[in-house]
Write an enzyme that holds these catalytic residues in place. Structure first.
Site, PDB file in Angstrom:
ATOM      1  N   GLU A 145       0.861  -1.194   0.000  1.00 51.48           N
ATOM      2  CA  GLU A 145       0.000   0.000   0.000  1.00 51.48           C
ATOM      3  C   GLU A 145       0.895   1.241   0.000  1.00 51.48           C
ATOM      4  O   GLU A 145       1.939   1.275   0.640  1.00 51.48           O
ATOM      5  CB  GLU A 145      -0.915  -0.007   1.227  1.00 51.48           C
ATOM      6  CG  GLU A 145      -2.014  -1.048   1.096  1.00 51.48           C
ATOM      7  CD  GLU A 145      -2.974  -1.011   2.261  1.00 51.48           C
ATOM      8  OE1 GLU A 145      -3.440  -2.074   2.675  1.00 51.48           O
ATOM      9  OE2 GLU A 145      -3.229   0.092   2.765  1.00 51.48           O
TER      10      GLU A 145
ATOM     11  N   CYS B  16      -2.169  -7.044   5.513  1.00 55.07           N
ATOM     12  CA  CYS B  16      -1.591  -8.265   4.953  1.00 55.07           C
ATOM     13  C   CYS B  16      -0.724  -9.050   5.923  1.00 55.07           C
ATOM     14  O   CYS B  16      -1.008 -10.207   6.220  1.00 55.07           O
ATOM     15  CB  CYS B  16      -0.783  -7.906   3.710  1.00 55.07           C
ATOM     16  SG  CYS B  16      -1.827  -7.274   2.419  1.00 55.07           S
TER      17      CYS B  16
HETATM   18  C1  UDX Z   1       3.039  -5.928   2.488  1.00 53.60           C
HETATM   19  C2  UDX Z   1       4.111  -6.476   1.572  1.00 53.60           C
HETATM   20  O1  UDX Z   1       5.236  -5.593   1.578  1.00 53.60           O
HETATM   21  C3  UDX Z   1       3.571  -6.600   0.140  1.00 53.60           C
HETATM   22  O2  UDX Z   1       4.553  -7.158  -0.705  1.00 53.60           O
HETATM   23  C4  UDX Z   1       2.329  -7.502   0.175  1.00 53.60           C
HETATM   24  O3  UDX Z   1       1.783  -7.648  -1.111  1.00 53.60           O
HETATM   25  C5  UDX Z   1       1.292  -6.914   1.107  1.00 53.60           C
HETATM   26  O4  UDX Z   1       1.847  -6.738   2.423  1.00 53.60           O
HETATM   27  P1  UDX Z   1       2.001  -3.588   3.064  1.00 53.60           P
HETATM   28  O5  UDX Z   1       1.300  -4.368   4.131  1.00 53.60           O
HETATM   29  O6  UDX Z   1       1.233  -2.652   2.208  1.00 53.60           O
HETATM   30  O7  UDX Z   1       2.742  -4.637   2.046  1.00 53.60           O
HETATM   31  O8  UDX Z   1       3.110  -2.688   3.779  1.00 53.60           O
HETATM   32  P2  UDX Z   1       4.655  -2.830   4.070  1.00 53.60           P
HETATM   33  O9  UDX Z   1       5.309  -1.676   3.462  1.00 53.60           O
HETATM   34  O10 UDX Z   1       5.134  -4.170   3.741  1.00 53.60           O
HETATM   35  O11 UDX Z   1       4.707  -2.639   5.699  1.00 53.60           O
HETATM   36  C6  UDX Z   1       4.003  -3.568   6.482  1.00 53.60           C
HETATM   37  C7  UDX Z   1       4.243  -3.197   7.950  1.00 53.60           C
HETATM   38  O12 UDX Z   1       5.615  -3.439   8.305  1.00 53.60           O
HETATM   39  C8  UDX Z   1       3.969  -1.728   8.259  1.00 53.60           C
HETATM   40  O13 UDX Z   1       3.296  -1.640   9.500  1.00 53.60           O
HETATM   41  C9  UDX Z   1       5.354  -1.123   8.360  1.00 53.60           C
HETATM   42  O14 UDX Z   1       5.406  -0.018   9.255  1.00 53.60           O
HETATM   43  C10 UDX Z   1       6.152  -2.280   8.926  1.00 53.60           C
HETATM   44  N1  UDX Z   1       7.576  -2.210   8.605  1.00 53.60           N
HETATM   45  C11 UDX Z   1       7.976  -2.325   7.315  1.00 53.60           C
HETATM   46  C12 UDX Z   1       8.496  -2.054   9.644  1.00 53.60           C
HETATM   47  O15 UDX Z   1       8.123  -1.942  10.812  1.00 53.60           O
HETATM   48  N2  UDX Z   1       9.825  -2.020   9.350  1.00 53.60           N
HETATM   49  C13 UDX Z   1      10.273  -2.127   8.068  1.00 53.60           C
HETATM   50  O16 UDX Z   1      11.483  -2.085   7.865  1.00 53.60           O
HETATM   51  C14 UDX Z   1       9.333  -2.275   7.020  1.00 53.60           C
END
Ligand code: UDX
Length: 438
Positions: A155, A263
């Site tokens: 997202e 997700c």
């Molecule tokens: C995720 C996957 O990245 C994507 O490939 C899949 O299709 C759907 O799920 P999304 O949930 O949109 O995408 O967000 P993402 O950017 O992956 O972050 C997910 C969560 O992890 C967020 O709460 C974010 O804050 C957290 N996060 C992400 C961290 O805490 N640290 C990081 O280094 C990266």
């Protein structure tokens, strides 16, 4: 090609608009008439940068249209994507496939000529086989194939992730489906996006394995951050030192309050359930789910500790509510558990978020919302940064200091420099950077 996409949400709408932009003729179908009418009027049902423009252009050029009636929408479609929601079942964490099978029955009733039915929603291993069995049972004579094509869209970056993917995974069980799906993605294939064909079950599991691994990577660095706090190490530098190893890579090594979103939590729970169903428990992923859930509340207690352990009737400002920046999505956002912890301790919560406050009102309890971070911190005894929105990265710390009752800054996304925050007069608490003692 004529393509139907069923479900005009985070996955279906982005996928439909991007497929139209490849030159396909796409009909996006949704049973929510209000949503369809909004889309026809150019109103986006979700916050996704660039989606409104992409949609408008393809509608104007006649490649993208919106339909409420599935029978009408799928007429003459060579490919029918199922992109409906597969939320977690609250009682056991299994993916709820109600909408998937409802739509499958409707597709079966309206099949007229060969089509490839594609599960794009994230579905447990074996679901595509079940879809095929269901269609076959309803329409034994019909010519069709079923394929799996999971999405890997983040997202806030979904259009880029669709148009310039690291890979496309397609699960098929017959050559005809393989040829059709290769034609769907030919525009991407030409710019070298690896198109990986597997069997359907492998494709379905690849999606869960990828998301669970990313969730594990985040949870791992969060636990390293805890060790950093006790040993006086700096988790950002540890992450940098780790990430320079090409086998590890720098991404998804940002320590924070825990992962949220629509997700990771759902997919981790579904994979755990699959392991239990097949009696192959995945203990690492089970630990990831448990550690992540506990962490969110621990972050709430960290804010309370930064205020001396007692926040009854004191004001805590929370900046950033959504589960990540560049989205309005509050699903499983860490802010929900954090704010609940603060309110359970008698704290009064002021909140600001650039895009998520409308959605937050439905999930957060008694919180006062502000249209500006400076208004939110006025009179507060602590301010916590929970989501690393761009607009929160360069706040005027001196101005913030002057507005607060007591200058405590809890930076759960490590976006400020400790020395600068301390120079501005703050008691500064972060994640994995130096000792926690305020
Ligand atoms: C995720 C996957 O990245 C994507 O490939 C899949 O299709 C759907 O799920 P999304 O949930 O949109 O995408 O967000 P993402 O950017 O992956 O972050 C997910 C969560 O992890 C967020 O709460 C974010 O804050 C957290 N996060 C992400 C961290 O805490 N640290 C990081 O280094 C990266």
């Amino acid at each position: 090609m004529k393509i139907a996409v069923i479900g005009a949400g985070y996955v279906g709408l982005v996928s439909g608009a991007c497929l139209a932009d490849f030159g396909h003729e796409v009909r996006c179908i949704d049973r929510d008439l209000h949503r369809v009418e909004g889309l026809r009027a150019g109103r986006m049902p979700i916050y996704e940068p660039g989606l409104a423009e992409l949609t408008a252009r393809n509608v104007a050029e006649g490649r993208l249209s919106f339909e409420h009636d599935l029978a009408v929408g799928m007429k003459d479609a060579e490919v029918i994507f199922i992109a409906v929601g597969t939320p977690s079942r609250p009682e056991d964490g299994h993916a709820d496939l109600t909408f998937v099978y409802e739509v499958t029955r409707e597709i079966a009733q309206n099949l007229d000529g060969y089509a490839v039915i594609v599960t794009k929603s994230t579905v447990p291993v074996g679901t595509s086989d079940e879809v095929e069995r269901l269609v076959r049972s309803l329409r034994p004579e019909a010519a069709f194939s079923v394929a799996s094509n999971p999405e890997f869209l983040r997202e806030g970056a979904a259009i880029g992730d669709f148009k310039i993917p690291d890979r496309i995974v397609v699960g098929v069980e017959d050559d005809r489906a393989r040829e059709v799906m290769a034609a769907v993605y030919r525009p991407l294939f030409l710019n070298q996006a690896p198109l990986l064909f597997t069997d359907r079950r492998t494709s379905e599991l690849t999606k869960y394995a990828a998301n669970a691994f990313l969730a594990t990577k985040i949870t791992f660095i969060n636990e390293i951050a805890d060790i950093c706090e006790k040993t006086g190490a700096n988790v950002q530098d540890v992450a940098r030192g780790m990430g320079l190893d090409k086998r590890i890579g720098p991404k998804f090594l940002h320590a924070g309050p825990g992962f949220g979103g629509s997700c990771f939590p759902k997919d981790v729970r579904a994979l755990i359930k699959t392991g239990q169903d097949y009696d192959v428990p995945s203990r690492i992923v089970e630990a990831v789910a448990d550690v992540n859930e506990r962490r969110k509340r621990r972050m709430g207690r960290r804010i309370i500790a930064a205020c001396g352990g007692e926040i009854r009737d004191r004001v805590i400002a929370v900046l950033g509510l959504t589960f990540k920046p560049r989205t309005d999505d509050m699903r499983d956002a860490p802010s929900i558990a954090i704010i609940q912890t603060l309110r359970d301790a008698g704290g009064r919560v002021h909140a600001f978020d650039p895009a998520g406050m409308e959605q937050a009102r439905d999930v957060l309890g008694d919180v006062t919302y502000f249209q500006d971070p400076y208004q939110a911190v006025a009179g507060a005894d602590a301010v916590a940064i929970v989501t690393e929105w761009e607009s929160l990265r360069a706040l005027d710390l001196k101005k913030i200091h002057g507005l607060m009752r007591t200058p405590v800054l809890v930076d759960l996304r490590n976006i400020y420099v400790p020395d600068e925050a301390k120079a501005a007069g703050f008691t500064y608490i972060a994640v994995g950077r130096g000792d926690l003692e305020a």
